[in-house]
Design a protein around this motif. Structure first.
Motif, short mmCIF file in Angstrom:
data_model
loop_
_atom_site.label_atom_id
_atom_site.label_comp_id
_atom_site.label_asym_id
_atom_site.label_seq_id
_atom_site.Cartn_x
_atom_site.Cartn_y
_atom_site.Cartn_z
N THR A 40 -3.24 4.58 -2.35
CA THR A 40 -4.48 4.68 -1.58
C THR A 40 -4.51 5.94 -0.71
OG1 THR A 40 -5.98 3.41 -0.15
CG2 THR A 40 -3.63 3.32 0.39
N ASP A 65 -5.05 -4.77 5.29
CA ASP A 65 -4.88 -6.03 4.59
C ASP A 65 -3.58 -6.13 3.80
OD1 ASP A 65 -7.33 -6.71 5.60
OD2 ASP A 65 -8.43 -6.51 3.72
N GLY A 123 -12.61 1.44 1.11
CA GLY A 123 -13.56 0.96 0.13
C GLY A 123 -14.39 2.10 -0.44
N ALA A 156 0.85 -1.18 0.00
CA ALA A 156 0.00 0.00 0.00
C ALA A 156 0.89 1.24 0.00
CB ALA A 156 -0.90 0.01 1.23
N LEU A 176 -8.10 -1.56 3.39
CA LEU A 176 -7.06 -1.86 2.41
C LEU A 176 -5.66 -1.64 2.97
CD1 LEU A 176 -8.53 -0.54 -0.98
CD2 LEU A 176 -8.69 -2.81 0.06
N ASP A 233 -9.10 3.83 0.64
CA ASP A 233 -8.55 2.88 1.61
C ASP A 233 -9.63 2.22 2.48
OD1 ASP A 233 -9.11 5.06 3.28
OD2 ASP A 233 -7.02 5.48 3.76
#
Length: 360
Positions: free
Chosen positions: A79, A134, A107, A43, A131, A105
Motif C-alpha cells: 500500500t 485497519d 481507498g 500492510a 487500510l 491506503d
C-alpha cells in the motif's frame, strides 16, 4: 542498544547465494517476523514511485518479502497513497508479479481515513489511512534517499508522509513555512508548474497562484526554481521535523508495539525522493538492506552508512557545489538529517544507539 540487522552488498564469490536478494531472504529469517505475522493482516507500506522513476525498491525484494509473509501465515497487501495515479505497473509492481494486492491506503477515492487530533502549533490532524489503520501488522518497507524538505527520506518519511491524507501532509509541511513568490525574479519558465505532483499551482495573468486546497507544501516548486523566485516565508526545519515525528508516533500507536517492523533498502541512493517521478544518478554505491524493530536505530544506522567519502560525483547536479558542512544529505539540501532522529527520540520512538549484526 537496539539490534539492526544488516545485509551488505559486499560479496566474495560469483554465486547467487552471495547476492543481495538471497541475503535478504536470510535476513528475513532472523527478524522474528515469521511468528509475528502469523494469522495477521499485514500492510507492507512502500513508495511505488511515479513517472519515469526507476530507483524504487526493485520488485525482486518486494516479491521475496510478500512470499515470506504469506509462507508464514500472514495475509499481506502492498500500500501507498495515490497508488493508481502513480501507475506502479510501470515499475513492475503488479499483483500478478508480486503475489498480493497493491492498494491505495486511503481507498481509491482517497476518502477512507481515521482522524486523530494532535496539538503542535498549526498541526492539528493526523488522518491515518484507513487500510493502514485497519491492518493488524505494519511492515515499513522504505527506500532510503535524499529529500529536499525532510533532509532524507527513510522509515519515518515513509510513514509520516505516506500513511496519511493530503490534509495531514499539508499541515506538516506548513510547519516549515509558506510560499512566497518574487515577481521580479520570475522568468516564467514553468519548471514550478511541471514539478507539482498535485496540480496546485499555475500562472494567472502572469501572477503565480497556489491553490492551497491541493498544495501539500512539499516544496518541489521551491527546489526547482532556477532563479530563487519561490521561497519559504520561514525556515522552521525543527518544527517540521517535530511534526514528522509526531505524525509517525500517532500512526504507529495504532498498532501494538510488537506489530510494527522496519526495513530500509539502501540501493539507488539518490538526491531526491521517489515522489518526484524521476531518478537521478546514485550519490554513493549501493550499501545493502537493514532491518530493526526500532525506527530510530535503523534510521541512525542508515545515515551512518551513507558517507561523504563514498560520494559519486555524478550524483550531484552539474555546477552544484556542496556546502562542505555535515552529512552528505546536509551538504546537498542544507538540512541536518540527524534532526529527524532527535525528534523521533523526543517522541519516545526509540534510541539512536544500535548494535549492528551482519547477515552474510
Amino acid at each position: 542498544m537496539s539490534k539492526v540487522l544488516f545485509a551488505p552488498m559486499a560479496y566474495s564469490k560469483y554465486e547467487a547465494a552471495q547476492t543481495l536478494p538471497e541475503k535478504f531472504s536470510r535476513l528475513l529469517k532472523k527478524t522474528g517476523l515469521a511468528e509475528k505475522v502469523n494469522g495477521k493482516s499485514v500492510a507492507i507500506k512502500m513508495h511505488v514511485g511515479g513517472g519515469v522513476n526507476y530507483s524504487t525498491i526493485p520488485p525482486v525484494f518486494v516479491k521475496k518479502l510478500v512470499k515470506f509473509v504469506q509462507d508464514n501465515g500472514g495475509d499481506c497487501f502492498i500500500t501507498d497513497h495515490g497508488v493508481q495515479h502513480r501507475h506502479p505497473e510501470d515499475r513492475g509492481y503488479t499483483e500478478f508479479a508480486l503475489g498480493c494486492p497493491i492498494l491505495d491506503d486511503c481507498g481509491h477515492l482517497n476518502k477512507y481515513f481515521y482522524t486523530k487530533n494532535v496539538e503542535f502549533k498549526t498541526f492539528k490532524h493526523v488522518d491515518i489511512a484507513g487500510l493502514i489503520h485497519d491492518a493488524d501488522f505494519l511492515i515499513d518497507f522504505s527506500h532510503v534517499k535524499g529529500h529536499g524538505a525532510c533532509g532524507f527520506g527513510g522509515a519515518c518519511k515513509n510513514i509520516a508522509m505516506g500513511c496519511v491524507t493530503d490534509r495531514t501532509r499539508h499541515e506538516i509541511h506548513a510547519l516549515e513555512g509558506g510560499l512566497i513568490w518574487d515577481k521580479d525574479k520570475c522568468i516564467h519558465c514553468n519548471d514550478c508548474i511541471e514539478s507539482c505532483n498535485h496540480h496546485a499551482n499555475s500562472f494567472k495573468n502572469d501572477e503565480y497562484s497556489v491553490f492551497y486546497h491541493h498544495c501539500t507544501n512539499c516544496q518541489h516548486c521551491v527546489k526547482v526554481c532556477p532563479t530563487g523566485a519561490i521561497t519559504l516565508d520561514d525556515n522552521n526545519y525543527e518544527d517540521f521535523q517535530t511534526g514528522m515525528a509526531l505524525c509517525t508516533k500517532t500512526v504507529v500507536e495504532t498498532f501494538k508495539p510488537e506489530n510494527v517492523y522496519y526495513i530500509n533498502v539502501l540501493t539507488s541512493i539518490t538526491a531526491l525522493c521517489d515522489c518526484w517521478g524521476l531518478t537521478t544518478p546514485s550519490l554513493v554505491p549501493d550499501i545493502g538492506i537493514m532491518a530493526s524493530a526500532d525506527i530510530v536505530a535503523i534510521e541512525a544506522a542508515s545515515m551512518d552508512a551513507i558517507k561523504m567519502e563514498d560520494l559519486i560525483p555524478v550524483g550531484i547536479p552539474e555546477g552544484y557545489e556542496l556546502t562542505g558542512h555535515g552529512h552528505l544529505f546536509e551538504q546537498l539540501h542544507g538540512k541536518n538529517p540527524y534532526t529527524q532522529l532527535d525528534k523521533l527520540v523526543e517522541q519516545g520512538l526509540g534510541e539512536k544507539g544500535y548494535e549492528s549484526e551482519q547477515v552474510m
